[in-house]
Design an enzyme around this catalytic site. Sequence first.
Site, PDB file in Angstrom:
ATOM      1  N   VAL A 129       0.923  -1.151  -0.124  1.00 38.26           N
ATOM      2  CA  VAL A 129       0.050  -0.069   0.088  1.00 38.26           C
ATOM      3  C   VAL A 129       0.953   1.134  -0.057  1.00 38.26           C
ATOM      4  CG1 VAL A 129      -1.772   1.167   1.186  1.00 38.26           C
ATOM      5  CG2 VAL A 129      -1.928  -1.008   1.384  1.00 38.26           C
ATOM      6  N   ALA A 174       4.573   4.148   3.341  1.00 34.93           N
ATOM      7  CA  ALA A 174       3.874   3.102   2.571  1.00 34.93           C
ATOM      8  C   ALA A 174       3.951   1.695   3.636  1.00 34.93           C
ATOM      9  CB  ALA A 174       5.027   2.783   1.400  1.00 34.93           C
ATOM     10  N   LYS A 175       3.392   0.710   3.200  1.00 32.56           N
ATOM     11  CA  LYS A 175       3.524  -0.443   3.959  1.00 32.56           C
ATOM     12  C   LYS A 175       2.993  -1.561   3.298  1.00 32.56           C
ATOM     13  CE  LYS A 175       4.763  -1.343   8.326  1.00 32.56           C
ATOM     14  NZ  LYS A 175       5.467  -0.534   9.256  1.00 32.56           N
ATOM     15  N   GLY A 176       3.649  -2.916   3.491  1.00 32.10           N
ATOM     16  CA  GLY A 176       3.326  -4.093   2.784  1.00 32.10           C
ATOM     17  C   GLY A 176       3.717  -5.490   3.232  1.00 32.10           C
TER      18      GLY A 176
END
Length: 508
Positions: A129, A174-176
Site C-alpha cells: 500500500v 507505505a507498508k506491505g
Amino acid sequence: MRMLAEKTKRTIYTEAMEIFEHAADLIGLDPRVRLELEEPDYEHIFYVTVKLRERLVPLPKEEQKRYADLPESVVTEGLEPLADGRFIIRGKALLRSNVTVRDGVIRLAGNGLYRLEPAQVRRFKAYRVQHNQARGPYKGGVRYHKEVSLDLFKSLAAEMTWKTAIADIPFGGAKGGIKIDPRHYSKEELERITLRYMYRLKDLVGPHRDIPAPDVGTNPEVMGWMFRQYSDGERERHNLRGVVTGKDVRIGGSEGRVKATGQGLAYCVEDWYADRKQTVAGQTFILQGYGNVGSNAAEILCSMGAKLVAVNDADGTIYNPQGIDPVRLTAYVYGNPKNINKSIAGYPEAEAISKKAFWETQADFAVPAALGGEINADIAEHLKVKLVAEGANGPTTPDADEVLQARKIELIPDIIANSGGVTVSYYEWLQNQRMEHWTEVEVNDRLQRAIKTNWRIIRDIAKNQPRHNADYDSRRYCVGREVDTRTAAMVLALKRIEAHYQLEGFSQ
Ligand code: NAD
C-alpha cells in the site's frame, strides 16, 4: 468528515484514521489535502506462488496409536527443524535403507511420529500500500505475518506518512508484506517467496519511488534478498542500493540501524524525564515484546540506569522486582539455538507471572513493543505506571487512550517514539546515495538531535507553548490550546505535509 467516518463501518483503518480526522478538524486542514490523505494513493494486492519442499509434520495424537509398533528411524542429516516443530526434508534423507516409512508415517528417533507431506506449490496473498508521496518517495516496512489484511496495511502505510513527516525526513508513507506465518517455512523457502515478492514489486519500488524496510517477520537478510532481486542483471548495482533500507552493514546498511528504533525510544524517554528535571537512572519499567525494538530499547534504557522489572512476549511473561538484566536475557533468547521460539519464557533469573499480572505491575513507565491493539481500555484502567512510551505501532486502542488521559498517564506516541528506525533508514539511504559510511557515533548524534527536537516541538504543541530557540521553532505549529500528545504529533505531521501541497501545488 468526522460524521462520515462515524456512518461507515468501524474498521482498523477508520479507527486508525480517527486521530487524523480529529487533528485535521482542529487545524482546519485544507479540504483538498484532506481528501488526498484520507485514502492511500495506491493499493496493490497480488499473489506470489512458490514450490515448497517435502516436510515432516507431527502426527495428530488420535492417529498415533495405529503406529505404536513402527520402529525408530535414525536420520542424522538432511532434516531442517522449523520453529513450529516440523522438519524440512532435504535431498534423499529418507531414502536410506535404515529408514522405515509406513503409509507416509515415520518415527524419528527421540522425536516421535511424523507424517510425510509431499512437496507442493502454494500461493500467498501479498500487499503493498502506497499511501502518500507529497514529501518524498514512499517509505515503509515489509511484514510477514499470518494476520495481515489490506485494512491493516492501509493504516500502517498512513502511519508511515505521519511518521516520516514528524521525523522531518523527505519520505512519504507505505507498508506491505505477505500473509504468511514464517515459522512454517525454511529459510530457503522464505528466500524464494521473497524473491518472487520483489519480482512482482519491481516496477512499483525504487530508490526514488518506494523504499521498503524490515518489519515484523522480516530482517536484514530478507532485505538482502530483495535488493538482489531488484538489482538482478544490473551492472551498476551500487546505484540501486537505496531501494531497500535495513540492509546488513556489509552491503550498505547503516551502523546503528538495528538498534535505531530502541535507541530513538530511549532518547524520547530520556527527554521526558529531563523535562521534569529527572533522569532515567533508577526508573523502573515493564516491557512487552522482546524482538528487535524491545530487546534494544531494554539494553539501552538499562545502560542509562533504568531497571527492567517485567517482560511479556508471545510465549510467556517474566517478573523480577530486583531487575532483569537485558544483556543476559538477550543471550538467553537469541544466543541459544535451543530457544527455537526466541522467547523469554523459562528465563531462570525471574519468576513466571500471568499476562494480566504483567500489565498490573507497579513501575515508572511501560514500553509496549509487540503488536498493535495490546493496551485496551481495561488494561489501561489497571496500568500502574506514569508514562507509556509506544515502541510498537498502534499498541494503544482509541478507548484506552481516553482512559490514559483520564488517569493522567502520559504518552509518548508511536509516531515519534518508534521513529528512530525510519530516521536511520533515511541516513542509510543518504549514505547509499552519497557512497558514504558513517560511524555509529555519527548516526546516533544525528538521531538524538533529530528525535529530541521533533519530540520537543510535539511537547510544545501539546502544552500550547510556542517557543523559538537555537534548536527549533515551534511557533507555527501550536494551535492555541492544549492538546494530548498523540493529537499534537498528528498536528505536526499534517502541518508539514500541508506545506508541501500549499507551496508546491497540485499537478491538476
Ligand atoms: P519482532 O518480530 O522482532 O518482535 C516482536 C516481539 O513481540 C516478539 O518478542 C514477540 O514474541 C512479541 N509478540 C508477538 N505477539 C505478541 C503477543 N500477542 N503478546 C505479547 N508479545 C507478542 O518485531 P519488532 O521489529 O521488534 O517490532 C515490534 C513492533 O514495533 C511492531 O509493532 C513493529 O511494527 C514496530 N516497529 C518496529 C520497527 C523496527 O525497526 N523493527 C520500527 C518501528 C516500529
